[in-house]
Design a protein around this motif. Structure first.
Motif, mmCIF file in Angstrom:
data_model
loop_
_atom_site.group_PDB
_atom_site.id
_atom_site.type_symbol
_atom_site.label_atom_id
_atom_site.label_comp_id
_atom_site.label_asym_id
_atom_site.label_seq_id
_atom_site.Cartn_x
_atom_site.Cartn_y
_atom_site.Cartn_z
ATOM 1 N N ASP A 137 29.894 32.195 46.716
ATOM 2 C CA ASP A 137 29.869 30.724 46.710
ATOM 3 C C ASP A 137 31.146 30.122 47.296
ATOM 4 N N GLY A 138 31.968 30.982 47.911
ATOM 5 C CA GLY A 138 33.195 30.495 48.533
ATOM 6 C C GLY A 138 34.387 30.418 47.604
ATOM 7 N N LYS A 139 34.209 30.796 46.353
ATOM 8 C CA LYS A 139 35.307 30.752 45.379
ATOM 9 C C LYS A 139 35.932 32.142 45.222
ATOM 10 N N ALA A 140 37.124 32.168 44.637
ATOM 11 C CA ALA A 140 37.779 33.424 44.280
ATOM 12 C C ALA A 140 37.419 33.747 42.834
ATOM 13 N N ALA A 141 37.110 35.011 42.558
ATOM 14 C CA ALA A 141 36.624 35.398 41.228
ATOM 15 C C ALA A 141 37.388 36.600 40.705
ATOM 16 N N LEU A 142 37.622 36.621 39.382
ATOM 17 C CA LEU A 142 38.248 37.771 38.737
ATOM 18 C C LEU A 142 37.304 38.967 38.786
ATOM 19 N N ARG A 143 37.855 40.142 39.078
ATOM 20 C CA ARG A 143 37.033 41.348 39.175
ATOM 21 C C ARG A 143 37.260 42.304 38.008
ATOM 22 N N ALA A 144 38.446 42.295 37.413
ATOM 23 C CA ALA A 144 38.733 43.222 36.319
ATOM 24 C C ALA A 144 37.948 42.822 35.075
ATOM 25 N N ASN A 145 37.429 43.787 34.351
ATOM 26 C CA ASN A 145 36.664 43.518 33.130
ATOM 27 C C ASN A 145 37.125 44.475 32.032
ATOM 28 N N PRO A 146 37.850 43.981 30.993
ATOM 29 C CA PRO A 146 38.222 42.573 30.807
ATOM 30 C C PRO A 146 39.307 42.146 31.796
ATOM 31 N N PRO A 147 39.463 40.839 32.032
ATOM 32 C CA PRO A 147 40.457 40.362 33.000
ATOM 33 C C PRO A 147 41.851 40.879 32.671
ATOM 34 N N PHE A 199 31.666 29.064 54.170
ATOM 35 C CA PHE A 199 33.065 29.286 53.815
ATOM 36 C C PHE A 199 33.234 30.703 53.262
ATOM 37 N N ALA A 200 32.283 31.141 52.438
ATOM 38 C CA ALA A 200 32.341 32.485 51.858
ATOM 39 C C ALA A 200 32.223 33.559 52.938
ATOM 40 N N SER A 201 31.378 33.335 53.932
ATOM 41 C CA SER A 201 31.214 34.320 55.000
ATOM 42 C C SER A 201 32.502 34.484 55.794
ATOM 43 N N ILE A 202 33.247 33.390 55.965
ATOM 44 C CA ILE A 202 34.533 33.472 56.654
ATOM 45 C C ILE A 202 35.540 34.249 55.821
ATOM 46 N N ARG A 203 35.505 34.039 54.498
ATOM 47 C CA ARG A 203 36.401 34.771 53.602
ATOM 48 C C ARG A 203 36.082 36.270 53.640
ATOM 49 N N ARG A 204 34.804 36.615 53.712
ATOM 50 C CA ARG A 204 34.443 38.038 53.801
ATOM 51 C C ARG A 204 34.936 38.635 55.109
ATOM 52 N N ASP A 205 34.755 37.895 56.202
ATOM 53 C CA ASP A 205 35.194 38.395 57.506
ATOM 54 C C ASP A 205 36.707 38.600 57.549
ATOM 55 N N ALA A 206 37.450 37.728 56.861
ATOM 56 C CA ALA A 206 38.910 37.788 56.892
ATOM 57 C C ALA A 206 39.493 38.746 55.848
#
Length: 223
Positions: A137-147, A199-206
């Motif tokens: 969705d173009g946002k940055a998300a936490l990946r660690a579980n638990p954070p 916007f998310a696709s650009i973030r993936r490409d970069a």
């Protein structure tokens, strides 16, 4: 009885017409993905650069008087060809440039890009560590579980996503304005969703090798 049937027919036709009208409004919402991608990239190149790029110096041309007649004719042909190519490129890129210029007139979007640029180094560290990824969705998300991040990093992530929301919302407004579509809540919501996905696709490409990215189907993977 005939009057009742006539009223029923009129009601049915009216309902079908209303349904068709709504369907046309939905289908006609236009999203120029290619131009939006180009506009996003232009804005980032200009607003996220720590220092402006230096323009390359133009090569020195020999004096015309020293050229032979054939060389002068060839240069004239090349100049004409270049002008034609530039004109065609500008025509094709017109909407992208207009979107870029429109958004540069939104102070909140300019401030959002500056905010992203200021925290870019720290965000890259979190991405390098695998703690933060790029969501679909173009946002940055936490990946660690638990954070595995502290309050400072959580606040940083919230600021980052707040700025991204401003940029995506500004892009949606600019698209509706420049494509002369109605700025209704339904149109804005739909265009904003597509602006976020682009916007998310650009973030993936970069994304750097090893960073977490979320594909459009929702799957998380390391690039």
């Amino acid at each position: 009885m005939r009057r009742h049937r006539k009223q029923l027919v009129m009601f049915t036709l009216s309902a079908l017409f209303s349904f068709a009208a709504c369907a046309v409004i939905t289908v006609n919402v236009y999203f120029p993905e290619k131009d939006v991608k180009s506009a996003y990239k232009s804005l980032e190149e200009e607003l996220l650069q720590p220092t402006p790029k230096k323009e390359k110096e133009a090569p020195v041309q020999p004096p015309t008087s020293s050229l032979r007649q054939g060389q002068q004719s060839m240069l004239a042909v090349i100049r004409t060809w270049r002008v034609t190519l530039v004109s065609e490129a500008m025509a094709q890129d017109d909407l992208s440039r207009r979107i870029t210029q429109e958004i540069k007139g939104y102070p909140e979007v300019i401030a959002a890009y500056k905010g992203i640029g200021q925290r870019l180094a720290r965000m890259n560290q979190l991405r390098d560590q695998g703690l933060v990824g790029e969501a679909k969705d173009g946002k940055a998300a936490l990946r660690a579980n638990p954070p595995q991040v502290g309050e400072a990093e959580t606040a940083l992530l919230q600021e980052e996503n707040g700025d991204r929301e401003v940029i995506i919302n500004g892009m949606a407004k600019a698209i509706l304005k420049l494509t002369q579509q109605g700025a209704t809540s339904a149109n804005l919501a739909r265009v904003k969703t597509e602006a976020a996905e682009t916007f998310a696709s650009i973030r993936r490409d970069a994304a750097h090798p090893g960073w977490w990215v979320q594909l459009s189907n929702g799957t998380w993977t390391r690039k």
